[in-house]
Design an enzyme around this catalytic site. Structure first.
Site, PDB file in Angstrom:
ATOM      1  N   GLU A 185       0.857  -1.116   0.069  1.00 38.39           N
ATOM      2  CA  GLU A 185      -0.054  -0.047  -0.024  1.00 38.39           C
ATOM      3  C   GLU A 185       0.853   1.068   0.054  1.00 38.39           C
ATOM      4  OE1 GLU A 185      -2.711  -0.476   3.146  1.00 38.39           O
ATOM      5  OE2 GLU A 185      -3.750  -2.132   2.494  1.00 38.39           O
ATOM      6  N   ASN A 226       2.097  -5.270  -3.166  1.00 43.60           N
ATOM      7  CA  ASN A 226       0.903  -5.580  -3.087  1.00 43.60           C
ATOM      8  C   ASN A 226      -0.017  -4.355  -2.650  1.00 43.60           C
ATOM      9  OD1 ASN A 226      -0.967  -7.747  -2.305  1.00 43.60           O
ATOM     10  ND2 ASN A 226      -1.139  -6.956  -0.023  1.00 43.60           N
ATOM     11  N   HIS A 262     -10.439  -6.007  -2.551  1.00 38.97           N
ATOM     12  CA  HIS A 262     -11.155  -5.688  -1.543  1.00 38.97           C
ATOM     13  C   HIS A 262     -12.353  -5.077  -2.409  1.00 38.97           C
ATOM     14  CE1 HIS A 262      -9.004  -6.984   1.993  1.00 38.97           C
ATOM     15  NE2 HIS A 262      -7.857  -6.236   1.569  1.00 38.97           N
ATOM     16  N   GLU A 290      -6.191 -10.609  -1.275  1.00 40.43           N
ATOM     17  CA  GLU A 290      -7.040 -10.429  -0.091  1.00 40.43           C
ATOM     18  C   GLU A 290      -8.491 -10.247  -0.454  1.00 40.43           C
ATOM     19  OE1 GLU A 290      -5.522  -7.030   2.396  1.00 40.43           O
ATOM     20  OE2 GLU A 290      -3.378  -7.576   1.824  1.00 40.43           O
ATOM     21  N   ASP A 292     -12.293  -9.873  -0.776  1.00 41.09           N
ATOM     22  CA  ASP A 292     -13.456 -10.141  -0.159  1.00 41.09           C
ATOM     23  C   ASP A 292     -14.404  -9.275  -0.778  1.00 41.09           C
ATOM     24  OD1 ASP A 292     -12.446  -7.679   0.913  1.00 41.09           O
ATOM     25  OD2 ASP A 292     -12.338  -8.545   3.012  1.00 41.09           O
TER      26      ASP A 292
HETATM   27  C1  XIL Z   1      -6.507  -6.328   8.266  1.00 45.06           C
HETATM   28  C2  XIL Z   1      -6.676  -7.409   9.127  1.00 45.06           C
HETATM   29  O1  XIL Z   1      -7.532  -8.161   8.619  1.00 45.06           O
HETATM   30  C3  XIL Z   1      -7.328  -6.891  10.504  1.00 45.06           C
HETATM   31  O2  XIL Z   1      -7.494  -8.040  11.508  1.00 45.06           O
HETATM   32  C4  XIL Z   1      -6.415  -5.807  11.120  1.00 45.06           C
HETATM   33  O3  XIL Z   1      -7.151  -5.314  12.365  1.00 45.06           O
HETATM   34  C5  XIL Z   1      -6.090  -4.667  10.186  1.00 45.06           C
HETATM   35  O4  XIL Z   1      -5.647  -5.341   9.100  1.00 45.06           O
HETATM   36  N1  XIL Z   1      -5.079  -4.481   3.576  1.00 45.06           N
HETATM   37  C6  XIL Z   1      -4.157  -5.198   4.011  1.00 45.06           C
HETATM   38  C7  XIL Z   1      -4.158  -6.070   5.443  1.00 45.06           C
HETATM   39  O5  XIL Z   1      -3.057  -5.532   3.519  1.00 45.06           O
HETATM   40  O6  XIL Z   1      -3.260  -6.479   6.176  1.00 45.06           O
HETATM   41  C8  XIL Z   1      -5.492  -5.669   6.257  1.00 45.06           C
HETATM   42  O7  XIL Z   1      -5.737  -6.806   7.225  1.00 45.06           O
HETATM   43  C9  XIL Z   1      -6.653  -5.377   5.343  1.00 45.06           C
HETATM   44  C10 XIL Z   1      -6.229  -4.431   4.388  1.00 45.06           C
END
Ligand code: XIL
Length: 399
Positions: A185, A226, A262, A290, A292
């Protein structure tokens, strides 16, 4: 954190992509058949406990790995959770326990136990590990951020600390990590580098340095950049594209780009396949890291103040939009031969990060609050079944 909160792209994209069906190649049956040189990375072929109709086994037929972000408090403690992780997924990511605040909460004292437990479990279950993450602006230990804020950690010292953090962590897990998210990020929505603790104190060169330092510590790991919202073509995705192209051209050891994915049904489905493909065309591996897919959910009854939410989508339309997005996100990966893994960010809706960060939204994962598979699971299952017989992807090795 704001993920496309503001832009409302109208209309739900329901048109599904058609997965190219090819009668070619009888797919190799064992996972990682083409993971040349990576057999030492905890891969022991299909474990006998993996059902033939699991996401894991179906994906293996086309050389794709399915992954999951693991909550190490639940792994081994909750039987159903543990069974799902090990049967449905061939890679694991630590949802939190490899982040800097977890591994070095006190300066100079490493706490590897939870991460070590995950790596050991992966090995036992024939899974590969995505290491997440080495350089990020978030979930940093307080001693570090406070030290920088109060001036007791100088810029030069911060650079030494970052190098040590990367090299100690990569060395600790050397030969056990398939892909590292080296930098997470680093880009803003407008296509400029995020004004993070790293940019402010070390300048833009920290990104190339991080990859070089990680590579020195484990020359066999695949090193990834990432980020989120690079699924959509736009200033951010374009800037990440230009950045990784430049890094690769100047010989920086970068091997892949992770698309967090996401997604949210209110923003429309991104031109994800085109973005995966243009990065892949730089001869980089790509992965959805990641996934969702959140939507608006019903309030709990009776209505409370502050509001409390269920993980039930507000309408049948929201539910069907989610199903379509799951299908399209997987098919985008299947359509790009360098897309080597598809990782979901958690198992069940009630342990997902979404409700805490996006109040009023949820139902973002494949299993419900009782760990029962949702229709979203069946969508992925069906897509993978239909993909069987498609060409086997060989990208599991390093780019
Ligand atoms: C999130 C986790 O899912 C949570 O449990 C934590 O509190 C915060 O981080 N992008 C990322 C992940 O790269 O590491 C993040 O994970 C979600 C967004």
């Amino acid at each position: 954190m704001t993920l496309r909160r503001s832009i409302l792209v109208g209309g739900l994209t329901l048109a599904a992509l058609v997965t190219a069906q090819s009668a070619s190649v009888a797919a190799a049956s064992s996972e990682g058949h083409h993971d040349r040189g990576h057999h030492h990375r905890g891969h022991h072929g299909s474990s006998p406990a993996v059902p033939a109709d699991s996401l894991r086994a179906l994906a293996a037929k086309v050389g794709l790995r399915t992954g999951v972000a693991v909550n190490t408090d639940l792994l081994g403690a909750d039987r159903t959770y543990t069974r799902i992780v090990n049967q449905q997924f061939s890679t694991v990511t630590a949802e939190n326990v490899m982040k800097w605040e977890s591994v070095e909460p006190t300066r100079g004292t490493y706490t590897w136990a939870a991460a070590d437990k995950l790596v050991a479990s992966a090995r036992q279950n024939g899974q590969l590990v995505r290491g997440h993450t080495l350089v990020w602006h978030s979930q940093l230990p307080a001693w570090l951020t406070l030290g920088v804020d109060n001036g007791s950690i100088s810029k030069a010292e911060l650079r030494r600390l970052l190098k040590k953090h990367i090299q100690d962590q990569v060395t600790h897990f050397r030969s056990k990590i398939w892909q590292w998210d080296v930098v997470n990020e680093a880009m803003d929505e407008d296509g400029t580098l995020r004004n993070s603790i790293w940019l402010k104190n070390l300048g833009p060169g920290y990104i190339a340095d991080a990859f070089r330092w990680a590579h020195e510590a484990d020359p066999n790991a695949q090193l990834f950049y990432n980020d989120y919202n690079i699924e959509f073509t736009g200033p951010k995705s374009n800037a990440v594209y230009a950045m990784v192209k430049r890094l690769k051209a100047s010989g920086v050891p970068i091997h892949g780009v992770g698309f967090q994915t996401h997604l949210d049904t209110q923003y429309g489905f991104p031109d994800l396949q085109a973005n995966l493909q243009r990065f892949a065309d730089l001869r980089l591996n790509v992965a959805e890291t990641e996934v969702d897919i959140r939507t608006f959910v019903k309030e709990k009854e009776p209505a409370t103040d502050p509001k409390q939410y269920t993980n039930i989508p507000v309408s049948g339309l929201a539910q069907s939009a989610q199903e379509a997005y799951w299908s399209q996100s997987l098919q985008a990966c299947l359509a790009v031969s360098r897309c080597i893994s598809y990782t979901v960010w958690g198992v069940a809706d009630n342990s997902s990060w979404i409700p805490g960060v996006f109040p009023g939204e949820g139902a973002a994962l494949l299993y419900d609050d009782k760990l029962k598979a949702k229709p979203q699971y069946r969508v992925l299952h069906q897509d993978l079944k239909l993909a069987a017989g498609a060409p086997y992807r060989r990208g599991a090795g390093r780019a």
